[in-house]
Scaffold this active site. Structure first.
Site, PDB file in Angstrom:
ATOM      1  N   CYS A   1       0.822  -1.218   0.000  1.00 31.68           N
ATOM      2  CA  CYS A   1       0.000   0.000   0.000  1.00 31.68           C
ATOM      3  C   CYS A   1       0.857   1.271   0.000  1.00 31.68           C
ATOM      4  O   CYS A   1       1.446   1.618  -1.003  1.00 31.68           O
ATOM      5  CB  CYS A   1      -0.984  -0.034   1.153  1.00 31.68           C
ATOM      6  SG  CYS A   1      -2.366   1.120   0.949  1.00 31.68           S
TER       7      CYS A   1
ATOM      8  N   ARG B   1     -12.186   6.625  -2.340  1.00 28.53           N
ATOM      9  CA  ARG B   1     -11.312   5.552  -1.890  1.00 28.53           C
ATOM     10  C   ARG B   1     -11.792   4.227  -2.470  1.00 28.53           C
ATOM     11  O   ARG B   1     -12.989   4.002  -2.646  1.00 28.53           O
ATOM     12  CB  ARG B   1     -11.272   5.469  -0.356  1.00 28.53           C
ATOM     13  CG  ARG B   1     -10.673   6.686   0.300  1.00 28.53           C
ATOM     14  CD  ARG B   1     -10.348   6.429   1.764  1.00 28.53           C
ATOM     15  NE  ARG B   1      -9.242   5.498   1.924  1.00 28.53           N
ATOM     16  CZ  ARG B   1      -7.953   5.836   1.819  1.00 28.53           C
ATOM     17  NH1 ARG B   1      -7.608   7.085   1.540  1.00 28.53           N
ATOM     18  NH2 ARG B   1      -7.009   4.931   1.991  1.00 28.53           N
TER      19      ARG B   1
ATOM     20  N   HIS C   1      -3.679  -5.652   1.821  1.00 30.45           N
ATOM     21  CA  HIS C   1      -3.469  -5.827   3.263  1.00 30.45           C
ATOM     22  C   HIS C   1      -4.069  -7.171   3.671  1.00 30.45           C
ATOM     23  O   HIS C   1      -4.425  -7.987   2.847  1.00 30.45           O
ATOM     24  CB  HIS C   1      -4.189  -4.722   4.043  1.00 30.45           C
ATOM     25  CG  HIS C   1      -3.708  -3.337   3.768  1.00 30.45           C
ATOM     26  ND1 HIS C   1      -2.563  -2.825   4.313  1.00 30.45           N
ATOM     27  CD2 HIS C   1      -4.243  -2.340   3.007  1.00 30.45           C
ATOM     28  CE1 HIS C   1      -2.406  -1.568   3.931  1.00 30.45           C
ATOM     29  NE2 HIS C   1      -3.407  -1.252   3.125  1.00 30.45           N
TER      30      HIS C   1
END
Length: 238
Positions: A94, A127, A188
């Site tokens: 990320c 997002r 993640h």
């Protein structure tokens, strides 16, 4: 045999359990009778040396934390680039992934990157959040993504192709980057416990660099890991 792992800035870059990747790397070595030495480098530390490091790991963090980390990493830009070009193994998740590129352009501000990868990131309007499933050379890869940036990877090979989720830019269908012994991704979760084949790919690269005669890792019983992976694939893949 021994593998030395350097975890950069765990005090700032540890979203969604990214530290679990370090533990997964360590345990999958120990279970095979290979020693694992883990060192952490934080903002309180003065310097780090890559001359005897086998795996570098950079996790994810907020834009604020990225800026702090990037200012420190730029002091080691040449050393990190030389390490990668010498086939050093580096894993970036990320925010760490974004920092490997040329820049990350935010609204009204641009964060200079390490220029290890020929990529760049632009801030998007929304997002990109949710579970993600990839098709890859390592089978199905699963994880969780939450990023405002859109990363454009040019001619780099992606880690995988998106079967479910958004990926690098919510348009190209690509996710992450594979370059030399670099694995860079938005996933993640943490990434490695649910994707043991990818974890072993990273470990094999590191072992072969330190021990040129090393061939392959002995198999482990990964039934629980594979079950977790398959559950996510079945639940979200369309």
């Amino acid at each position: 045999m021994i593998i030395k792992i350097l975890h950069l800035f765990p005090d700032l870059l540890n979203l969604y359990g990214d530290k679990g990747n370090i533990e997964c790397l360590r345990k999958r070595l120990v279970w095979r009778g290979i020693d694992a030495e883990v060192a952490s480098y934080t903002c309180e530390d003065g310097d780090f040396d890559l001359s005897d490091v086998d795996i570098v790991f950079i996790g994810g963090g907020s834009d604020r934390e990225q800026k702090i980390v990037c200012n420190r990493l730029l002091e080691h830009k040449r050393e990190l680039k030389d390490y990668v070009e010498d086939n050093g193994t580096l894993v970036a998740v990320c925010g760490g992934y974004q920092l490997l590129g040329r820049y990350y352009r935010l609204e009204g501000e641009t964060i200079s990157g390490l220029e290890i990868l020929d990529i760049y990131t632009e801030q998007g309007k929304k997002r990109l959040i949710g579970n993600i499933v990839l098709e890859s050379d390592f089978g199905k890869i699963v994880g969780f993504e939450n990023h405002g940036g859109r990363t454009y990877i040019g001619n780099h090979k992606p880690l995988g192709r998106v079967l479910y989720g958004y990926g690098n830019d919510d348009d190209s269908g690509a996710e992450g980057v594979l370059y030399k012994n670099v694995v860079a991704t938005y996933l993640h979760g943490p990434l490695f416990p649910k994707n043991p084949r990818l974890c072993d790919y990273v470990l094999t690269n590191a072992l072969q660099r330190r021990y040129p005669d090393f061939t392959e890792l002995s198999p482990l019983r990964d039934s629980l890991e594979n079950t977790a992976n398959e559950y996510i694939v079945k639940r979200f893949q369309k």
